[in-house]
Design an enzyme around this catalytic site. Sequence first.
Site, short mmCIF file in Angstrom:
data_model
loop_
_atom_site.label_atom_id
_atom_site.label_comp_id
_atom_site.label_asym_id
_atom_site.label_seq_id
_atom_site.Cartn_x
_atom_site.Cartn_y
_atom_site.Cartn_z
N ASP A 111 0.86 -1.16 0.00
CA ASP A 111 0.00 0.00 0.00
C ASP A 111 0.91 1.23 0.00
O ASP A 111 2.12 1.12 0.27
CB ASP A 111 -0.89 -0.02 1.25
CG ASP A 111 -1.78 1.19 1.35
OD1 ASP A 111 -2.32 1.63 0.33
OD2 ASP A 111 -1.92 1.72 2.47
N ASP A 137 -0.19 5.06 1.05
CA ASP A 137 -0.43 5.99 2.15
C ASP A 137 -0.40 5.27 3.49
O ASP A 137 -1.15 4.31 3.72
CB ASP A 137 -1.78 6.68 1.96
CG ASP A 137 -1.81 7.53 0.70
OD1 ASP A 137 -1.01 8.47 0.62
OD2 ASP A 137 -2.62 7.24 -0.20
N ALA A 184 -20.71 17.99 -1.43
CA ALA A 184 -19.65 17.00 -1.63
C ALA A 184 -18.63 17.50 -2.64
O ALA A 184 -17.42 17.32 -2.46
CB ALA A 184 -20.25 15.67 -2.09
N ARG A 237 -12.19 21.88 -1.59
CA ARG A 237 -11.47 22.44 -0.44
C ARG A 237 -10.42 21.46 0.09
O ARG A 237 -9.31 21.84 0.43
CB ARG A 237 -12.45 22.79 0.68
CG ARG A 237 -13.39 23.92 0.37
CD ARG A 237 -14.11 24.36 1.65
NE ARG A 237 -15.26 25.19 1.37
CZ ARG A 237 -16.05 25.73 2.30
NH1 ARG A 237 -15.79 25.50 3.59
NH2 ARG A 237 -17.09 26.47 1.96
N SER A 297 -2.44 1.02 -4.52
CA SER A 297 -2.97 2.02 -3.60
C SER A 297 -4.35 2.51 -4.01
O SER A 297 -4.68 2.55 -5.20
CB SER A 297 -2.01 3.22 -3.56
OG SER A 297 -2.56 4.30 -2.85
N SER A 298 -5.11 2.95 -3.02
CA SER A 298 -6.40 3.58 -3.29
C SER A 298 -6.23 4.95 -3.92
O SER A 298 -7.18 5.50 -4.49
CB SER A 298 -7.22 3.70 -2.01
OG SER A 298 -7.58 2.43 -1.52
N LYS A 324 -1.47 11.34 -7.70
CA LYS A 324 -1.14 11.53 -6.29
C LYS A 324 0.12 10.78 -5.92
O LYS A 324 1.01 11.31 -5.23
CB LYS A 324 -2.31 11.08 -5.41
CG LYS A 324 -2.01 11.18 -3.91
CD LYS A 324 -3.16 10.60 -3.10
CE LYS A 324 -2.82 10.57 -1.62
NZ LYS A 324 -3.88 9.91 -0.82
N ASP A 373 -1.87 -0.92 6.05
CA ASP A 373 -2.04 -0.29 7.36
C ASP A 373 -3.49 0.04 7.65
O ASP A 373 -3.78 0.72 8.63
CB ASP A 373 -1.21 1.00 7.43
CG ASP A 373 -1.83 2.12 6.62
OD1 ASP A 373 -2.24 1.86 5.46
OD2 ASP A 373 -1.91 3.25 7.14
#
Length: 219
Positions: free
Chosen positions: A11, A13, A68, A74, A108-109, A114, A167
Amino acid sequence: MAEPIELVIFDCDGVLVNTEPIAVRTNVAVLSELGWPITPDEVVELFLGRSTKSINELITARLGPDLAVEADRRFQELYLAALDAEMTAVAGIAGALDAITLPTCVASSGSHEKMRRTLGRTGLYERFEGRIFSATQVVHGKPEPDLFLLAAREMGVPPGRCVVVEDSRYGVQAARAAGMRSLGYAGGLTPAEWLEGPDTVVFTDMRELPALLDGARTT
């Protein structure tokens, strides 16, 4: 006897990069401002390990579609600025990666964009370049097994010969659903008891990881 390990799936993050405290703090601030007085513990329980799409679905169900969209706007603005200012690699991960001799990849999600940012800023991207998989590539993110099965398929390794380093509760659930063993890292925000379960060894220090993988190869 279990099959030998041929691939380690990481994973991102919370396992490779310390993004999760920033994400939790930012979600609490943004959602509270928009009418969802969520706590850090609730963010960890509901969001940690999920894809952006899944998180946005939860926010839409609570706040409605317009808010949403505003929450996502933001969040991204504040989160990316904080990542650039504060983010570090997870303690001990560089040394652990140096000591691991098995093939590795990332699943990863998070999005590819990212991960290029987070892994790049911490000097980890080149360690996995060309072997990085995102939940944006599958229909269902964690806790469904799709992402880990994609990674195994692309790497040419049967699921039973993969071990996942995770995690989050949703991550270890996805590994089990994929028929993979997992190593649950409890050195971050997720309580150790949330990671415990079948075919899972829980640990708290990344310096332990190479020895745990050596043990998994022979059991």
